[in-house]
Design a protein around this motif. Structure first.
Motif, mmCIF file in Angstrom:
data_model
loop_
_atom_site.group_PDB
_atom_site.id
_atom_site.type_symbol
_atom_site.label_atom_id
_atom_site.label_comp_id
_atom_site.label_asym_id
_atom_site.label_seq_id
_atom_site.Cartn_x
_atom_site.Cartn_y
_atom_site.Cartn_z
ATOM 1 N N ILE A 286 0.856 -1.190 0.000
ATOM 2 C CA ILE A 286 0.000 0.000 0.000
ATOM 3 C C ILE A 286 0.889 1.236 0.000
ATOM 4 N N HIS A 287 0.612 2.146 -0.920
ATOM 5 C CA HIS A 287 1.369 3.401 -0.990
ATOM 6 C C HIS A 287 0.391 4.568 -0.899
ATOM 7 N N ALA A 288 0.695 5.499 -0.001
ATOM 8 C CA ALA A 288 -0.172 6.667 0.189
ATOM 9 C C ALA A 288 0.697 7.920 0.308
ATOM 10 N N TYR A 289 0.321 8.942 -0.444
ATOM 11 C CA TYR A 289 1.035 10.225 -0.379
ATOM 12 C C TYR A 289 0.036 11.303 0.024
ATOM 13 N N ASN A 290 0.438 12.128 1.019
ATOM 14 C CA ASN A 290 -0.457 13.132 1.565
ATOM 15 C C ASN A 290 0.237 14.492 1.535
ATOM 16 N N TYR A 291 -0.431 15.466 0.967
ATOM 17 C CA TYR A 291 0.123 16.827 0.914
ATOM 18 C C TYR A 291 -0.955 17.788 1.426
ATOM 19 N N ARG A 292 -0.598 18.539 2.496
ATOM 20 C CA ARG A 292 -1.562 19.441 3.113
ATOM 21 C C ARG A 292 -1.023 20.868 3.134
ATOM 22 N N THR A 293 -1.945 21.777 2.984
ATOM 23 C CA THR A 293 -1.626 23.197 3.116
ATOM 24 C C THR A 293 -2.270 23.723 4.393
ATOM 25 N N ILE A 294 -1.477 24.352 5.246
ATOM 26 C CA ILE A 294 -1.956 24.861 6.526
ATOM 27 C C ILE A 294 -2.395 26.315 6.333
ATOM 28 N N LEU A 295 -3.649 26.570 6.684
ATOM 29 C CA LEU A 295 -4.204 27.913 6.543
ATOM 30 C C LEU A 295 -4.375 28.564 7.902
ATOM 31 N N ASN A 296 -4.112 29.852 7.966
ATOM 32 C CA ASN A 296 -4.297 30.647 9.184
ATOM 33 C C ASN A 296 -5.036 31.924 8.801
ATOM 34 N N ASN A 297 -6.320 32.020 9.221
ATOM 35 C CA ASN A 297 -7.171 33.150 8.845
ATOM 36 C C ASN A 297 -7.269 33.299 7.330
ATOM 37 N N GLY A 298 -7.321 32.181 6.650
ATOM 38 C CA GLY A 298 -7.472 32.192 5.219
ATOM 39 C C GLY A 298 -6.185 32.338 4.442
ATOM 40 N N SER A 299 -5.078 32.543 5.131
ATOM 41 C CA SER A 299 -3.795 32.707 4.454
ATOM 42 C C SER A 299 -2.931 31.477 4.706
ATOM 43 N N THR A 300 -2.112 31.136 3.705
ATOM 44 C CA THR A 300 -1.228 29.987 3.828
ATOM 45 C C THR A 300 -0.107 30.286 4.806
ATOM 46 N N SER A 301 0.006 29.414 5.810
ATOM 47 C CA SER A 301 1.060 29.601 6.796
ATOM 48 C C SER A 301 2.117 28.496 6.738
ATOM 49 N N GLY A 302 1.856 27.423 6.037
ATOM 50 C CA GLY A 302 2.840 26.357 5.964
ATOM 51 C C GLY A 302 2.316 25.172 5.169
ATOM 52 N N HIS A 303 3.176 24.173 5.053
ATOM 53 C CA HIS A 303 2.829 22.970 4.300
ATOM 54 C C HIS A 303 3.324 21.737 5.076
ATOM 55 N N TYR A 304 2.594 20.663 4.886
ATOM 56 C CA TYR A 304 2.996 19.384 5.487
ATOM 57 C C TYR A 304 2.719 18.277 4.466
ATOM 58 N N ASP A 305 3.726 17.479 4.173
ATOM 59 C CA ASP A 305 3.519 16.354 3.263
ATOM 60 C C ASP A 305 4.168 15.108 3.842
ATOM 61 N N SER A 306 3.543 13.964 3.569
ATOM 62 C CA SER A 306 4.039 12.677 4.075
ATOM 63 C C SER A 306 3.926 11.630 2.982
ATOM 64 N N ASP A 307 4.827 10.669 3.077
ATOM 65 C CA ASP A 307 4.869 9.574 2.110
ATOM 66 C C ASP A 307 4.905 8.270 2.894
ATOM 67 N N ASN A 308 3.871 7.439 2.737
ATOM 68 C CA ASN A 308 3.756 6.190 3.491
ATOM 69 C C ASN A 308 3.822 5.004 2.537
ATOM 70 N N ASN A 309 4.680 4.073 2.849
ATOM 71 C CA ASN A 309 4.766 2.800 2.130
ATOM 72 C C ASN A 309 4.603 1.676 3.150
ATOM 73 N N LYS A 310 3.549 0.895 2.959
ATOM 74 C CA LYS A 310 3.249 -0.188 3.903
ATOM 75 C C LYS A 310 3.118 -1.496 3.138
ATOM 76 N N VAL A 311 3.677 -2.551 3.707
ATOM 77 C CA VAL A 311 3.617 -3.880 3.101
ATOM 78 C C VAL A 311 3.083 -4.860 4.136
ATOM 79 N N PHE A 312 2.022 -5.582 3.759
ATOM 80 C CA PHE A 312 1.483 -6.661 4.583
ATOM 81 C C PHE A 312 1.852 -7.985 3.918
#
Length: 416
Positions: A286-312
């Motif tokens: 399973i591969h999942a990529y997540n990219y988020r934009t952090i908003l503060n009062n409607g303005s962009t204040s930062g970004h957070y992204d993660s990359d997950n690779n899982k094997v069962f």
């Protein structure tokens, strides 16, 4: 004068004696019924198709004297037949074969005709017999009984090579929760194997060894009180054919999916022995990529992204051996041993990154998690079964011993 008269008298007496000894009705009364006469008759011939003129092998050829069979056999591969050491007399020859009209012929075996070649005997095709309909019995994928629904697993090829969990996902009245438990009407169901409670989970039962699944939504009083929420009875395959036989299967698929089964059966009353081993392993990445934009009062204040690779990865080994002693036709004593071993392996690689509004790197990190769950289950069973002339009536008694182990080592590695 006397000398010349005596010669014709002697000749006349001899002729009268010979006349009295001649057979009547073709010799049936005297030759066929006299046990002192030798049995040296010989007849032979060949059976052919009247249309194609080809030989008819394995046709039934019989010689009758009234209602008694004197001799009988099948024709050879070339259609020929032969009978020797036949007694004198009048007989009926009858030839039969599926798809042809029966052939009959009267034969006479007398001293003047002890050996007879009947030539090519042509069988006429029975046209009405050829206009038949082939009926093939086949089990339905679903059966409805008085107290249960029966689903035949062999009819569902999508679950082959999997486990009982895959089988349950294809049964309409069964649902699976997030933990992999089977439910009936939103209540956890009790799992039975061959009509008895089991410590095995659905993931530990190979689908290739399942014959059918019985869904009992309203268990009767003969079941345990803990099973009032519903019972799923998994009926395992059993080979009841006499003699020596075995089955070998194997399969391969994507994501390192491999499975195989070996089943051996020996049944020579009063002893029967069977052994089955199955292997099943598969990997689910399973591969999942997540990219988020952090908003503060409607303005962009930062970004957070993660990359997950899982094997069962799941691996199962299941072995079963049973020894049957057939005391008589209605009493059977069985001792069996089941061993199931395997493991669940999970590896998760996770990396993350945080940045400011202009996407400048603030920090990053990674984490690796390895989880291995080893499991094992051992079941020893002594089973006695008694059947009765009335269909469906039987008495059985069981002594079961269950044991198992489970280890859950986990390794976490975190880098920041």
């Amino acid at each position: 004068m006397k000398k010349y008269i005596s010669i014709p008298l002697v000749s006349l007496v001899c002729c009268l004696c010979m006349a009295q000894q001649r057979p009547t009705e073709g010799g049936q009364k005297n030759w066929g019924g006299n046990p002192n006469l030798p049995s040296i008759g010989h007849i032979y011939g060949k059976v052919v198709d009247s249309k194609t003129k080809e030989s008819v092998p394995f046709a039934s050829v019989a010689i009758f004297k009234k209602d008694s069979v004197i001799a009988g056999n099948f024709t050879k591969n070339n259609g020929e037949f032969s009978f020797e050491n036949l007694p004198y007399g009048r007989f009926n020859l009858k030839i039969t074969f599926l798809g042809f009209k029966a052939y009959q012929q009267v034969i006479m075996i007398i001293p003047q005709n002890e050996e007879q070649d009947l030539g090519d005997i042509q069988l006429q095709v029975e046209e009405t017999l050829l206009k038949t309909v082939e009926v093939v019995e086949e089990k339905s994928a679903f059966e409805m009984n008085i107290d249960r629904k029966v689903f035949n697993v062999d009819k569902n090829i999508t679950s082959r090579g999997g486990t009982a969990t895959d089988v349950m996902k294809n049964i309409p009245s069964v649902t699976m929760d997030e933990s992999g438990n089977a439910q009936l009407r939103q209540n956890n169901a009790t799992i039975y194997v061959d009509g008895r409670p089991t410590n095995l989970t659905l993931d530990m039962i190979p689908a290739d060894q399942i014959d059918k699944v019985e869904v009992i939504t309203n268990p009767s009083a003969k079941f345990e009180a803990s099973a009032t929420g519903g019972i799923i009875n998994i009926v395992m395959k059993s080979n009841l054919k006499p003699g020596y036989n075995g089955v070998v299967t194997g399969g391969a698929g994507t994501n390192d999916h491999y499975n195989g089964m070996l089943a051996l059966n020996v049944k020579q009353k009063p002893i029967g022995f069977s052994a089955t081993y199955s292997y099943n392993t598969f990997k689910n990445p399973i591969h999942a990529y997540n990219y988020r934009t952090i908003l503060n009062n409607g303005s962009t204040s930062g970004h957070y992204d993660s990359d997950n690779n899982k094997v069962f990865r799941n691996t199962f080994n299941t072995g079963t051996a049973s020894l049957d002693y057939y005391i008589n036709n209605r009493n059977t004593l069985t001792i069996s041993q089941n061993i199931t071993k395997g493991y669940f392996y999970t590896r998760e690689d996770q990396s993350f990154r945080t940045s400011n509004a202009t996407d400048a790197l603030l920090n990053r990190g990674s984490r690796i998690t390895n989880t291995v769950i080893d499991f094992g289950n051992y079941t020893t069973k002594l089973h006695y079964k008694k059947t009765f002339p009335k269909k469906g009536k039987e008495f059985s008694a069981d002594i079961n011993y269950n044991g198992g182990l489970s280890q859950n080592p986990s390794v976490f590695t975190t880098n920041t």
